[in-house]
Write a protein that holds these residues in place. Sequence first.
Motif, PDB file in Angstrom:
ATOM      1  N   ASP A   1      58.271  73.833  30.353  1.00 51.47           N
ATOM      2  CA  ASP A   1      57.110  74.702  30.610  1.00 51.47           C
ATOM      3  C   ASP A   1      57.567  76.137  30.876  1.00 51.47           C
ATOM      4  O   ASP A   1      56.960  77.100  30.380  1.00 51.47           O
ATOM      5  CB  ASP A   1      56.315  74.192  31.814  1.00 51.47           C
ATOM      6  N   ILE A   2      58.623  76.277  31.651  1.00 51.68           N
ATOM      7  CA  ILE A   2      59.155  77.610  31.969  1.00 51.68           C
ATOM      8  C   ILE A   2      59.641  78.304  30.701  1.00 51.68           C
ATOM      9  O   ILE A   2      59.331  79.483  30.463  1.00 51.68           O
ATOM     10  CB  ILE A   2      60.282  77.495  33.008  1.00 51.68           C
ATOM     11  N   LEU A   3      60.387  77.584  29.871  1.00 50.12           N
ATOM     12  CA  LEU A   3      60.870  78.182  28.616  1.00 50.12           C
ATOM     13  C   LEU A   3      59.704  78.587  27.722  1.00 50.12           C
ATOM     14  O   LEU A   3      59.757  79.625  27.055  1.00 50.12           O
ATOM     15  CB  LEU A   3      61.788  77.202  27.889  1.00 50.12           C
ATOM     16  N   GLY A   4      58.654  77.776  27.698  1.00 46.15           N
ATOM     17  CA  GLY A   4      57.503  78.102  26.869  1.00 46.15           C
ATOM     18  C   GLY A   4      56.737  79.308  27.373  1.00 46.15           C
ATOM     19  O   GLY A   4      56.234  80.120  26.587  1.00 46.15           O
ATOM     20  N   LEU A   5      56.647  79.453  28.678  1.00 51.41           N
ATOM     21  CA  LEU A   5      55.890  80.556  29.258  1.00 51.41           C
ATOM     22  C   LEU A   5      56.673  81.861  29.278  1.00 51.41           C
ATOM     23  O   LEU A   5      56.089  82.940  29.180  1.00 51.41           O
ATOM     24  CB  LEU A   5      55.461  80.200  30.687  1.00 51.41           C
ATOM     25  N   ALA A   6      57.996  81.777  29.430  1.00 51.52           N
ATOM     26  CA  ALA A   6      58.811  82.990  29.587  1.00 51.52           C
ATOM     27  C   ALA A   6      59.683  83.293  28.377  1.00 51.52           C
ATOM     28  O   ALA A   6      60.237  84.392  28.285  1.00 51.52           O
ATOM     29  CB  ALA A   6      59.690  82.860  30.827  1.00 51.52           C
ATOM     30  N   GLY A   7      59.820  82.341  27.461  1.00 54.65           N
ATOM     31  CA  GLY A   7      60.786  82.494  26.387  1.00 54.65           C
ATOM     32  C   GLY A   7      60.278  83.254  25.169  1.00 54.65           C
ATOM     33  O   GLY A   7      59.105  83.631  25.063  1.00 54.65           O
ATOM     34  N   THR A   8      61.197  83.463  24.254  1.00 51.56           N
ATOM     35  CA  THR A   8      60.903  84.081  22.955  1.00 51.56           C
ATOM     36  C   THR A   8      61.519  83.193  21.883  1.00 51.56           C
ATOM     37  O   THR A   8      61.935  82.062  22.158  1.00 51.56           O
ATOM     38  CB  THR A   8      61.521  85.490  22.871  1.00 51.56           C
TER      39      THR A   8
ATOM     40  N   LEU B   1      64.292  83.239  20.876  1.00 50.90           N
ATOM     41  CA  LEU B   1      65.656  82.889  21.267  1.00 50.90           C
ATOM     42  C   LEU B   1      65.744  81.472  21.817  1.00 50.90           C
ATOM     43  O   LEU B   1      66.795  80.830  21.739  1.00 50.90           O
ATOM     44  CB  LEU B   1      66.168  83.865  22.341  1.00 50.90           C
ATOM     45  N   GLN B   2      64.632  80.988  22.401  1.00 46.73           N
ATOM     46  CA  GLN B   2      64.640  79.674  23.043  1.00 46.73           C
ATOM     47  C   GLN B   2      64.194  78.535  22.117  1.00 46.73           C
ATOM     48  O   GLN B   2      64.305  77.363  22.477  1.00 46.73           O
ATOM     49  CB  GLN B   2      63.726  79.692  24.275  1.00 46.73           C
ATOM     50  N   LEU B   3      63.701  78.862  20.939  1.00 47.43           N
ATOM     51  CA  LEU B   3      63.109  77.822  20.092  1.00 47.43           C
ATOM     52  C   LEU B   3      64.111  76.740  19.692  1.00 47.43           C
ATOM     53  O   LEU B   3      63.776  75.554  19.681  1.00 47.43           O
ATOM     54  CB  LEU B   3      62.496  78.453  18.841  1.00 47.43           C
ATOM     55  N   GLN B   4      65.307  77.130  19.361  1.00 48.43           N
ATOM     56  CA  GLN B   4      66.295  76.138  18.930  1.00 48.43           C
ATOM     57  C   GLN B   4      66.608  75.144  20.051  1.00 48.43           C
ATOM     58  O   GLN B   4      66.733  73.938  19.816  1.00 48.43           O
ATOM     59  CB  GLN B   4      67.574  76.833  18.467  1.00 48.43           C
ATOM     60  N   GLU B   5      66.722  75.644  21.269  1.00 47.97           N
ATOM     61  CA  GLU B   5      67.005  74.763  22.406  1.00 47.97           C
ATOM     62  C   GLU B   5      65.834  73.814  22.670  1.00 47.97           C
ATOM     63  O   GLU B   5      66.030  72.624  22.902  1.00 47.97           O
ATOM     64  CB  GLU B   5      67.278  75.603  23.667  1.00 47.97           C
ATOM     65  N   ILE B   6      64.625  74.329  22.566  1.00 41.62           N
ATOM     66  CA  ILE B   6      63.446  73.508  22.846  1.00 41.62           C
ATOM     67  C   ILE B   6      63.235  72.452  21.772  1.00 41.62           C
ATOM     68  O   ILE B   6      62.824  71.320  22.050  1.00 41.62           O
ATOM     69  CB  ILE B   6      62.189  74.405  22.951  1.00 41.62           C
ATOM     70  N   GLN B   7      63.530  72.806  20.518  1.00 45.27           N
ATOM     71  CA  GLN B   7      63.240  71.943  19.380  1.00 45.27           C
ATOM     72  C   GLN B   7      63.849  70.554  19.532  1.00 45.27           C
ATOM     73  O   GLN B   7      63.237  69.552  19.142  1.00 45.27           O
ATOM     74  CB  GLN B   7      63.775  72.604  18.092  1.00 45.27           C
TER      75      GLN B   7
END
Length: 456
Positions: free
Chosen positions: A412-419, A421-427
Amino acid sequence: MNNGARIMAAVLLCLLMALPALSQAETRKVSVQGLLYDLKHPDPDRREAAARLLGSNKIRQAVPDLVTAAADPEEKVRLAVVTALEEIRDPQALPAYVALMSDSSATIRGKAIDGLVQLYVLDEQGFIAGSKKVLNFLNPFDSNYNALLVEPYVAVAPEGVTALAARLDDSDYDVRKAAVMALGILRGQTALPRMMEVLPSEPENTIKVEFLRSFFKIGGAAACSAIVPLVNDPDKSVHDEAILTAGLLRCLEAAAPIAELYESGIKERRTVLGVVPASSKDDLQIKCLQSLALIAHPDSEKLFLPALRHVNESYRVAAADGLARLANPAHLPQVEEQRKAAKGRPFQLALAFAAYRMGQKEQLREVVDELDSSRYGDQVFGYLVELRPDALVDLYPYLRGEKGKTRIRLLDILGLAGTGLQLQEIQQYTHDSDADVASAALQAIRRIQARDAAVR
């Protein structure tokens, strides 16, 4: 009474008893096509009844005809039409809601606003979008604070936002309040100039408070110039909300007047205009310090350092929060000194986050460990969601090592604060064996992609 009269009375009684059943049977025989025909019937009672039946039975195919019927000359028919459209809840109803927001009836204008909001926040079963909670949604504007907010990827029709903005100076109190709240719920960014123009002339303090709340929901610093004057408003509810909102939106220009209030220690004088009231010196001061901690203007440093030793824990926590956001390593000795003897878990967590922001990366562990805590989880979530995208990489090792609720909250934090840059980690978590984790990962991706698209 003779036998003939008794027989006649019995027959009449039977007929009277049969009338409801006959009426129900007749109602059941009415076809949808018949009801659509009745929407154009010369008798307004027939038109009203047809609209009500189409709505109560949620006849979706009737929406285009109901939209046309929204221009009916009879107020009671238009009211039945907007009620029916609310019950059916179909995006095709948008033109009717837009038109009926200018209706001569305040009741109809209000229901049109309700209906528009429901298009975006409720699904067909009455569930709040993105939530498992069922909402009794007769009135979305019936609470002291309405936390509803559409996701950034929800595409709200521009004409709906324009129609809401036109109601900001409506003659009816309830309609004005609903319009202000709706613009917040729907993130009505394009309405901000109109909101800022109308706010100074709004006579009701309760609606001024809703303006401030909607500014926060819409986000960004664009509204700061309209918020700062209300920091010194004579009404307590208004200036309290303005102080909070200025902090939440990081209004740098609000730091000086809020710091002045913090240092003045003004006590409440409800009947004296021109004096900022507060329930006590302490009440006003802590609100100001908490707002200054959010803004984190460098000039506030001189207020945070002494407040680290305040007798009241709320002050100590706010001071540590402010120093964390300033992230000046020169303050690390004072933070470390406090950590040695810190009492109270909120203060300990605030100091741990401050130490992390000042360069002690290992202190992040103490913060992350409380993410699934019922008592302190929201506090640390608020800290972590403030991290810049380049600092979010510090969360990756914890994301990979945690499970369940903690992993969900990190996503949730990565989705709210990320760009991007974070998509690969979340995927890599979109196919997690825990369905809730996979859902959180997909939600995070949608949020980031929506923000990136808005920037482009």
